[in-house]
Write a protein that holds these residues in place. Structure first.
Motif, PDB file in Angstrom:
ATOM      1  N   ARG A   1       0.844  -1.274  -0.089  1.00 32.81           N
ATOM      2  CA  ARG A   1      -0.010  -0.012  -0.088  1.00 32.81           C
ATOM      3  C   ARG A   1       0.905   1.330   0.097  1.00 32.81           C
ATOM      4  NH1 ARG A   1      -5.106  -1.107   4.078  1.00 32.81           N
ATOM      5  NH2 ARG A   1      -6.041  -3.093   2.880  1.00 32.81           N
ATOM      6  N   VAL A   2       1.845   1.158   0.798  1.00 29.85           N
ATOM      7  CA  VAL A   2       2.820   2.244   0.774  1.00 29.85           C
ATOM      8  C   VAL A   2       3.602   2.590  -0.496  1.00 29.85           C
ATOM      9  CG1 VAL A   2       4.843   3.328   1.874  1.00 29.85           C
ATOM     10  CG2 VAL A   2       3.225   1.950   3.307  1.00 29.85           C
ATOM     11  N   HIS A   3       3.911   1.620  -1.203  1.00 30.04           N
ATOM     12  CA  HIS A   3       4.471   1.459  -2.433  1.00 30.04           C
ATOM     13  C   HIS A   3       3.669   2.116  -3.550  1.00 30.04           C
ATOM     14  CE1 HIS A   3       6.679  -0.573  -6.091  1.00 30.04           C
ATOM     15  NE2 HIS A   3       7.148   0.476  -5.775  1.00 30.04           N
ATOM     16  N   ASP A   4       2.058   1.749  -3.472  1.00 27.92           N
ATOM     17  CA  ASP A   4       1.100   2.037  -4.481  1.00 27.92           C
ATOM     18  C   ASP A   4       1.172   3.683  -4.176  1.00 27.92           C
ATOM     19  OD1 ASP A   4       0.920  -0.478  -5.525  1.00 27.92           O
ATOM     20  OD2 ASP A   4      -0.867  -0.830  -4.079  1.00 27.92           O
ATOM     21  N   ARG A   5       1.009   4.040  -3.176  1.00 26.98           N
ATOM     22  CA  ARG A   5       1.038   5.398  -2.916  1.00 26.98           C
ATOM     23  C   ARG A   5       2.087   6.288  -3.493  1.00 26.98           C
ATOM     24  NH1 ARG A   5      -1.462   4.070   2.115  1.00 26.98           N
ATOM     25  NH2 ARG A   5       0.501   4.317   3.288  1.00 26.98           N
ATOM     26  N   ALA A   6       3.031   5.786  -3.208  1.00 26.09           N
ATOM     27  CA  ALA A   6       4.522   6.434  -3.691  1.00 26.09           C
ATOM     28  C   ALA A   6       4.474   6.359  -5.276  1.00 26.09           C
ATOM     29  CB  ALA A   6       5.722   5.549  -3.253  1.00 26.09           C
ATOM     30  N   ILE A   7       4.262   5.278  -5.862  1.00 27.43           N
ATOM     31  CA  ILE A   7       3.927   5.129  -7.223  1.00 27.43           C
ATOM     32  C   ILE A   7       3.013   6.373  -7.870  1.00 27.43           C
ATOM     33  CG2 ILE A   7       3.333   3.828  -9.363  1.00 27.43           C
ATOM     34  CD1 ILE A   7       4.607   1.192  -7.665  1.00 27.43           C
ATOM     35  N   ALA A   8       1.758   6.266  -7.185  1.00 27.49           N
ATOM     36  CA  ALA A   8       0.803   7.242  -7.722  1.00 27.49           C
ATOM     37  C   ALA A   8       1.235   8.678  -7.500  1.00 27.49           C
ATOM     38  CB  ALA A   8      -0.462   7.158  -6.782  1.00 27.49           C
ATOM     39  N   LYS A   9       2.159   8.983  -6.476  1.00 31.77           N
ATOM     40  CA  LYS A   9       2.722  10.334  -6.215  1.00 31.77           C
ATOM     41  C   LYS A   9       3.578  10.752  -7.315  1.00 31.77           C
ATOM     42  CE  LYS A   9       4.846  13.261  -3.027  1.00 31.77           C
ATOM     43  NZ  LYS A   9       5.359  13.325  -1.446  1.00 31.77           N
ATOM     44  N   LEU A  10       4.441   9.752  -7.686  1.00 35.74           N
ATOM     45  CA  LEU A  10       5.482  10.014  -8.753  1.00 35.74           C
ATOM     46  C   LEU A  10       5.053  10.019 -10.358  1.00 35.74           C
ATOM     47  CD1 LEU A  10       8.513   9.919  -9.803  1.00 35.74           C
ATOM     48  CD2 LEU A  10       8.408   7.603  -9.840  1.00 35.74           C
ATOM     49  N   VAL A  11       4.033   9.382 -10.505  1.00 40.16           N
ATOM     50  CA  VAL A  11       3.320   9.458 -11.742  1.00 40.16           C
ATOM     51  C   VAL A  11       2.630  10.730 -12.006  1.00 40.16           C
ATOM     52  CG1 VAL A  11       1.510   8.395 -13.130  1.00 40.16           C
ATOM     53  CG2 VAL A  11       3.293   7.040 -12.004  1.00 40.16           C
ATOM     54  N   ALA A  12       1.977  11.190 -10.967  1.00 41.21           N
ATOM     55  CA  ALA A  12       1.139  12.448 -10.809  1.00 41.21           C
ATOM     56  C   ALA A  12       2.031  13.657 -11.008  1.00 41.21           C
ATOM     57  CB  ALA A  12       0.184  12.658  -9.813  1.00 41.21           C
ATOM     58  N   GLN A  13       3.283  13.703 -10.592  1.00 40.64           N
ATOM     59  CA  GLN A  13       4.221  14.924 -10.981  1.00 40.64           C
ATOM     60  C   GLN A  13       4.564  15.076 -12.476  1.00 40.64           C
ATOM     61  OE1 GLN A  13       7.701  13.846  -8.282  1.00 40.64           O
ATOM     62  NE2 GLN A  13       6.440  14.126  -6.457  1.00 40.64           N
TER      63      GLN A  13
END
Length: 209
Positions: free
Chosen positions: A197-209
């Motif tokens: 779950r932590v990793h999914d949020r990190a990916i989502a944040k990176l992709v959104a930038q």
């Protein structure tokens, strides 16, 4: 993700600095110079590869820092050799264990940390992006990596003979290879179970930038 003027992510640069300082310390009077080079070899592969891909395919800060943490484990083992790490002796004495278990910690990390890196590659650049197949493919890949590392240890032992004993760090255990792969697999499973779950949020944040 914050980048410098050279388009390299800040987490990659800072994690590189931490590992570079540790490598400098580790290189001063290691117990066995050959073992030092053998143990830090994965670092010499991983960091140039991350820099080569960082501009077009940056990874999450979570992955960069996990790889740095794994590198620190390797650096300590390279300096002392895995069978002689002082922390491992302290734990051995505290719990009256039969051997220095620092190498066991290293092999758990060999599964735990690559699992998140492999999971990120699958989620972002493969058709397998979620569900049970993502977990299965991630764990299976980590087991394959661990098995390949055991092949490398075997080939080094054949080539170097007695000189490779500190690199193998079997400490007389005839089942050491099996333990290494088992612990790497367990590490990968724990990583998927605890950090997905932590990793999914990190990916989502990176992709959104």
């Amino acid at each position: 993700m914050t980048k410098t003027g050279n388009d390299w992510p800040h987490p990659l640069l800072w994690s590189t600095l931490v590992v570079a300082v540790a490598l400098t310390w580790s290189r001063v009077a290691p117990f066995d110079p050959l073992t030092w080079y053998l143990e830090i070899f994965p670092i010499a592969i991983a960091f140039p590869l991350m820099y080569a891909t960082a501009r077009r395919h940056p990874l999450t800060p979570l992955v960069y820092w996990l790889i740095a943490f794994h590198s620190l484990i390797l650096v300590v083992g390279a300096h002392y050799t895995y069978a002689r790490v002082p922390l491992g002796f302290w734990v051995q004495d505290l719990f009256d264990l039969s051997r220095n278990h620092y190498d066991r910690v290293g092999h758990i990390a060999q599964g735990f940390i690559p699992a998140i890196a492999v999971r990120e590659i699958f989620k972002r650049w493969s058709p397998v992006k979620s569900g049970p197949w993502l977990a299965f493919m991630t764990v299976a890949t980590c087991l394959a990596i661990s098995a390949c590392y055991e092949f490398v240890e075997w080939w080094v032992a054949v080539a170097a003979g007695v000189a490779a004993e500190d690199f193998l760090a079997t400490q007389g255990d005839i089942w050491d290879t099996q333990w290494d792969m088992f612990l790497a697999t367990c590490g990968a499973i724990v990583a998927i179970a605890t950090l997905s779950r932590v990793h999914d949020r990190a990916i989502a944040k990176l992709v959104a930038q």
